[in-house]
Design a protein around this motif. Structure first.
Motif, PDB file in Angstrom:
ATOM      1  N   ALA A  79      82.859  45.847 -23.595  1.00 43.04           N
ATOM      2  CA  ALA A  79      83.827  45.859 -22.494  1.00 43.04           C
ATOM      3  C   ALA A  79      83.731  44.555 -21.720  1.00 43.04           C
ATOM      4  O   ALA A  79      82.638  44.075 -21.428  1.00 43.04           O
ATOM      5  N   PHE A  80      84.888  43.996 -21.408  1.00 45.21           N
ATOM      6  CA  PHE A  80      84.994  42.797 -20.581  1.00 45.21           C
ATOM      7  C   PHE A  80      85.595  43.242 -19.249  1.00 45.21           C
ATOM      8  O   PHE A  80      86.769  43.623 -19.193  1.00 45.21           O
ATOM      9  N   ASP A  81      84.797  43.227 -18.184  1.00 44.90           N
ATOM     10  CA  ASP A  81      85.256  43.611 -16.852  1.00 44.90           C
ATOM     11  C   ASP A  81      85.267  42.371 -15.964  1.00 44.90           C
ATOM     12  O   ASP A  81      84.309  41.586 -15.992  1.00 44.90           O
ATOM     13  N   PRO A  82      86.325  42.177 -15.175  1.00 44.19           N
ATOM     14  CA  PRO A  82      86.403  40.984 -14.327  1.00 44.19           C
ATOM     15  C   PRO A  82      85.150  40.806 -13.472  1.00 44.19           C
ATOM     16  O   PRO A  82      84.666  41.760 -12.863  1.00 44.19           O
ATOM     17  N   ALA A  83      84.622  39.588 -13.465  1.00 45.70           N
ATOM     18  CA  ALA A  83      83.461  39.272 -12.636  1.00 45.70           C
ATOM     19  C   ALA A  83      83.906  39.172 -11.185  1.00 45.70           C
ATOM     20  O   ALA A  83      85.092  38.959 -10.902  1.00 45.70           O
ATOM     21  N   ASP A  84      82.977  39.338 -10.258  1.00 43.04           N
ATOM     22  CA  ASP A  84      83.297  39.195  -8.839  1.00 43.04           C
ATOM     23  C   ASP A  84      83.947  37.844  -8.604  1.00 43.04           C
ATOM     24  O   ASP A  84      83.489  36.820  -9.115  1.00 43.04           O
TER      25      ASP A  84
END
Length: 152
Positions: free
Chosen positions: A57-62
């Motif tokens: 999974a690629f989740d947007p970084a802060d």
């Protein structure tokens, strides 16, 4: 009990996301949602050997405004997320789990007997629940992101 349910739901959600991504990835170019999505592919190894099965999974970084999450299935150490369902350019926190690990893989016991203890996910938490993995997706082509995981 709440923790067990929460873990179970999280495992089911990961599995459902992997199936959704896997079944929706086709040969179409571009994305139906109009976002500037990009293809991402790579290899995943665990202690030097290709990861047999898993999800990524690629989740947007802060601070990565406008980035869209994406995910895919890992098979025989490789994954490929098509452009139509891929992430948008930006920085991402990456999480990797093995398929079949955790409470969702609980073996069935004989009727009337308590369930057998589920198999543990062989991938350490620093690669999934407390992931330290990152990737940057760039515009204008396919991004390669390989991950060499270790259990030590």
């Amino acid at each position: 009990m709440i923790r067990r349910i929460s873990s179970r739901l999280r495992a089911v959600a990961w599995s459902a996301a992997a199936v959704a991504v896997w079944s929706s990835s086709g040969c179409s170019e571009g994305s139906a949602d109009g976002l500037n999505r990009q293809a991402v592919h790579g290899k995943v190894t665990l202690d030097g050997a290709p990861l047999a099965k898993g999800v990524i999974a690629f989740d947007p970084a802060d601070g990565s405004a406008g980035a869209a999450p994406a995910g895919g299935v890992i098979a025989d150490g490789a994954y490929s997320i098509e452009r139509a369902t891929g992430p948008t350019p930006g920085k991402y926190k990456v999480s990797i789990r093995s398929v079949g690990g955790g409470e969702a893989a609980q073996e069935k016991a004989a009727p009337g007997m308590p369930p057998k203890k589920p198999a543990a996910d062989p991938i350490p938490k620093q690669y999934n629940t407390a992931s330290t993995l990152t990737a940057e997706v760039v515009s204008g082509g396919s991004t390669t992101a390989d991950f060499a995981l270790t259990t030590k």
